[in-house]
Scaffold this active site. Sequence first.
Site, mmCIF file in Angstrom:
data_model
loop_
_atom_site.group_PDB
_atom_site.id
_atom_site.type_symbol
_atom_site.label_atom_id
_atom_site.label_comp_id
_atom_site.label_asym_id
_atom_site.label_seq_id
_atom_site.Cartn_x
_atom_site.Cartn_y
_atom_site.Cartn_z
ATOM 1 N N PHE A 1 35.992 59.183 65.604
ATOM 2 C CA PHE A 1 35.878 57.923 66.336
ATOM 3 C C PHE A 1 34.995 58.138 67.557
ATOM 4 O O PHE A 1 34.824 59.279 68.005
ATOM 5 C CB PHE A 1 37.269 57.439 66.769
ATOM 6 C CG PHE A 1 37.560 56.043 66.310
ATOM 7 C CD1 PHE A 1 37.996 55.796 65.029
ATOM 8 C CD2 PHE A 1 37.358 54.962 67.168
ATOM 9 C CE1 PHE A 1 38.250 54.513 64.605
ATOM 10 C CE2 PHE A 1 37.614 53.674 66.747
ATOM 11 C CZ PHE A 1 38.060 53.443 65.475
ATOM 12 N N GLN B 1 35.125 45.720 78.256
ATOM 13 C CA GLN B 1 34.444 46.430 77.178
ATOM 14 C C GLN B 1 33.819 45.479 76.168
ATOM 15 O O GLN B 1 34.470 44.536 75.713
ATOM 16 C CB GLN B 1 35.433 47.335 76.440
ATOM 17 C CG GLN B 1 34.795 48.041 75.250
ATOM 18 C CD GLN B 1 35.635 49.196 74.773
ATOM 19 O OE1 GLN B 1 36.521 49.028 73.958
ATOM 20 N NE2 GLN B 1 35.377 50.366 75.309
ATOM 21 N N HIS C 1 32.512 45.595 72.535
ATOM 22 C CA HIS C 1 32.536 46.440 71.338
ATOM 23 C C HIS C 1 31.207 46.272 70.607
ATOM 24 O O HIS C 1 30.756 45.145 70.421
ATOM 25 C CB HIS C 1 33.706 46.015 70.446
ATOM 26 C CG HIS C 1 33.998 46.976 69.337
ATOM 27 N ND1 HIS C 1 33.132 47.173 68.283
ATOM 28 C CD2 HIS C 1 35.045 47.805 69.122
ATOM 29 C CE1 HIS C 1 33.653 48.079 67.469
ATOM 30 N NE2 HIS C 1 34.805 48.479 67.956
ATOM 31 N N LEU D 1 35.817 41.527 64.988
ATOM 32 C CA LEU D 1 35.678 42.978 65.090
ATOM 33 C C LEU D 1 35.424 43.642 63.748
ATOM 34 O O LEU D 1 36.097 43.363 62.758
ATOM 35 C CB LEU D 1 36.974 43.529 65.693
ATOM 36 C CG LEU D 1 37.069 45.039 65.851
ATOM 37 C CD1 LEU D 1 36.093 45.516 66.903
ATOM 38 C CD2 LEU D 1 38.487 45.415 66.229
ATOM 39 N N GLU E 1 34.997 50.554 64.664
ATOM 40 C CA GLU E 1 34.203 51.746 64.896
ATOM 41 C C GLU E 1 34.472 52.788 63.810
ATOM 42 O O GLU E 1 33.654 53.660 63.543
ATOM 43 C CB GLU E 1 34.633 52.299 66.257
ATOM 44 C CG GLU E 1 33.751 53.310 66.869
ATOM 45 C CD GLU E 1 34.175 53.496 68.336
ATOM 46 O OE1 GLU E 1 33.939 52.569 69.127
ATOM 47 O OE2 GLU E 1 34.760 54.527 68.648
ATOM 48 N N ARG F 1 31.497 53.299 73.508
ATOM 49 C CA ARG F 1 31.156 51.915 73.193
ATOM 50 C C ARG F 1 30.175 51.293 74.173
ATOM 51 O O ARG F 1 29.292 50.530 73.781
ATOM 52 C CB ARG F 1 32.439 51.079 73.137
ATOM 53 C CG ARG F 1 33.256 51.412 71.920
ATOM 54 C CD ARG F 1 34.572 50.677 71.885
ATOM 55 N NE ARG F 1 35.266 51.011 70.653
ATOM 56 C CZ ARG F 1 36.501 50.618 70.367
ATOM 57 N NH1 ARG F 1 37.187 49.890 71.246
ATOM 58 N NH2 ARG F 1 37.058 50.951 69.228
ATOM 59 N N HIS G 1 35.585 42.560 74.115
ATOM 60 C CA HIS G 1 36.656 43.162 73.337
ATOM 61 C C HIS G 1 37.900 43.504 74.141
ATOM 62 O O HIS G 1 39.013 43.237 73.694
ATOM 63 C CB HIS G 1 36.102 44.426 72.685
ATOM 64 C CG HIS G 1 37.031 45.098 71.720
ATOM 65 N ND1 HIS G 1 37.592 44.422 70.658
ATOM 66 C CD2 HIS G 1 37.495 46.364 71.651
ATOM 67 C CE1 HIS G 1 38.358 45.261 69.982
ATOM 68 N NE2 HIS G 1 38.336 46.436 70.560
ATOM 69 N N ARG H 1 36.956 52.139 77.922
ATOM 70 C CA ARG H 1 38.002 52.719 77.089
ATOM 71 C C ARG H 1 37.412 53.336 75.827
ATOM 72 O O ARG H 1 36.507 52.773 75.224
ATOM 73 C CB ARG H 1 39.003 51.629 76.693
ATOM 74 C CG ARG H 1 40.061 52.102 75.732
ATOM 75 C CD ARG H 1 41.090 51.031 75.437
ATOM 76 N NE ARG H 1 40.580 49.892 74.694
ATOM 77 C CZ ARG H 1 40.287 49.904 73.400
ATOM 78 N NH1 ARG H 1 40.394 51.013 72.696
ATOM 79 N NH2 ARG H 1 39.865 48.800 72.808
#
Lengths: 258, 584
Positions: B116, B240, B242, B252, B255, B286, B353, B394
């Site tokens: 990730f 954030q 994304h 979404l 990832e 991100r 996000h 994050r």
Amino acid sequence: MATPTLDKAAEAGQPEPGFADSPYITVTFRIRRFNPEVSEEASWQDFQLEIDPKERVLDALHKIKWELDGSLTFRRSCAHGICGSDAMRINGRNRLACKTLIKDINPEKPITVEAIKGLTVLKDLVVDMEPFFQAYRDVMPFLITTGNEPTRERRQSAEDRERFDDTTKCILCAACTSSCPVFWNDGQYFGPAAIVNAHRFIFDSRDEGGEQRLEILNDKDGVWRCRTTFNCSEACPRGIEVTKAIQEVKRALITRRF
Amino acid sequence: MKIHKYDTVIVGAGGAGMRAAIEATKRSRTAVLTKLYPTRSHTGAAQGGMAAALANVEEDNWEWHTFDTVKGGDYLVDQDAAEILAKEAIDSVLDLEKMGLPFNRTPDGTIDQRRFGGHSRNHGEAPVRRSCYAADRTGHMILQTLYQNCVKEGVEFFNEFYVLDQLITEVDGVKKSAGVVAYELATGEIHVFQAKAVIYASGGCGKFFKVTSNAHTLTGDGQAAVYRRGLPLEDMEFFQFHPTGIWRMGILLTEGARGEGGILRNKDGERFMEKYAPVMKDLASRDVVSRSIYTEIREGRGCGPEGDHVYLDLTHLPPEQLDAKLPDITEFARTYLGIEPYTDPIPIQPTAHYAMGGIPTNVEGEVLADNTTVVPGLYAAGEVACVSVHGANRLGTNSLLDINVFGRRAGIAAAEYSATADFVELPEDPAKLVQEQVERLRTATGSERVTEIRKELQETMDANVMVFRTEQTIKTAVEKIGELRERYLNVSIQDKGKRFNTDLLEAIELGNLLDLAEVMAVSALARKESRGGHYREDYPNRDDVNFMRHTMAYREVGDDGAESIRLDYKPVVQTRYQPMERKY
């Protein structure tokens, strides 16, 4: 009945007419309205919209609520088919409004939208979900184990994990249960969703509560009420083979093997 | 008006709320108030996984995880909290497995793990397989598992109860939490919940953006309730984006798609992330990937007739792998775009996000009234809170982790507190503010419409405080939000009834969004540097000398009743990692 209309193109000030590739078409939404604060009777109301048919039925409902009639009431949250809030009966079939594109349900004719059946309608498209969740809670939808817990994770082979994969996808939207003719006629029946969630644990190799759950479902309002009409499988927005899961539970009850 | 009395009240029934409820219910008389049915929460939309250094598939340890979290957050992370997050991650995942969560498995039956963004081996050497997952529906499985365990523990839920106000009483000069006021959606009735401890776990506020992965219901209700009572909000400028939302819709696409080998490409088919992040490539953090995408678009290498998106390419991956590991997102592409991901790339753009900022807490989940003072009886966990484990950005899979680690901690701390504390006396006429607010909206006759103001808010936020910001754009946003707040005073609704009045609910939610958008923009204006998710084109570098500190925003009301925002700052807790230049 009056038909409120909304011209999207005019509203946006866009020179839409004349553009051959304008995405907007005129669609009639025929919605079953019910508000006991206003009338004890439910009735159909038509709304006409200029809308891109690639949009979702939920987008159309929002357009009606936000631009034509703020009192139109429905539940929704994630808007992409994962939270399970917006199951409704669209053109006579249970679907999630956020996963149904207008172009896929023949927008040439009026599109009917009404609350799911078999649960008490509280207002417009909102039903009382409590009996549905009660049936779910009644099948003990949680892992039951005995003995000491391992220090690390419980081991499970990929094959054993696959055994109940299909029924882990359930989002508790009630599309299946409220499409079931047995449930319509007898609200005591556990209904497909509760059985799906019992299946999820009965066939989980880590679980030791299978016998208890099978006894619960052996009840007169349990799996034997299922008449295998496949409405539930057709209605499931997650593509769960609901009828198959119910059959597997029935078979486990007969063979006591799972 | 009804009055209820509970030891512990939890606001929100997503991952953090239900994780807290499982602990609190075992230890104290607990009620969970939730505006949605528990399984409707947006935790269920999380896809890719939950990070924990289990080392099931390759060498890993929690210290590397801590480092990645600190670096990912561009060193604004409180390192003591990040350490707890990474350490307790391991038991958190194992706890969920024991509760029944059906993780994907390795050939020897342990929990499988995958790569990730931003998670690396040995301080950035190479990507590491740290994300524990259940296909691309990990959040769904966590939410279902936690609800199942709430059923098992007999947790008491008040479904479709919408908390509108936080009650605070001053006792011997100390501000203490006395309870909350909630609006029952089904009946329009107002309920006062007196409680020794209150835990906010009500989620984020992404709905002030237009293109967002957030649910319609993520309107910052918890943040707004405490902020209006004079408590601060921390680091609200950090939001954030994304990298991979479905083009125009914002839905979404995990990832995990890149973790499984997916590649981002521009209109020339170029794997452009190689230019921006030579080591981690498509798996950089991100904020880095989202900025890279917009740089490609701005420089004319975007895809489509308007050049306004790029592609997520999965076509080189075997269909069996997509079916087994990414079934939901491939279905989204088919359902919403009519695209077959086996053979065609998916058009994507960054999508709003996650709020890194929120209600400031310490590592026990206790809410702070300033930089150091705890508000007795008040707790927060999950996206609504700012511990701060995410700092300025994050890492993916750290939010499912956050809700479990700090949801559990807050649940235990709150219940232990309520075991010994006394009830705090309710303020006089406790429901007054809510009654007035509801009545005013229900009877208002003004000409402004909720939908129009919300649309203008979302458009100005997308245009001015998204991935790239400047003094000019932020000022434009501040001004516009001010104008919208004025207009909001003149808003009216059509549904005047009491039963399931979602028209009224949306009007209240808009008020929350406006308050929080203003805090966000004002905080962003003052931060004259670039860090993590907050990128200022006029100040493109990180400035540790002046801005290695958390923003604390307070609502102030002058003698004339005029509202303003006062900004203060709080030091960052640094333990073992000194700030370095951030490269992926």
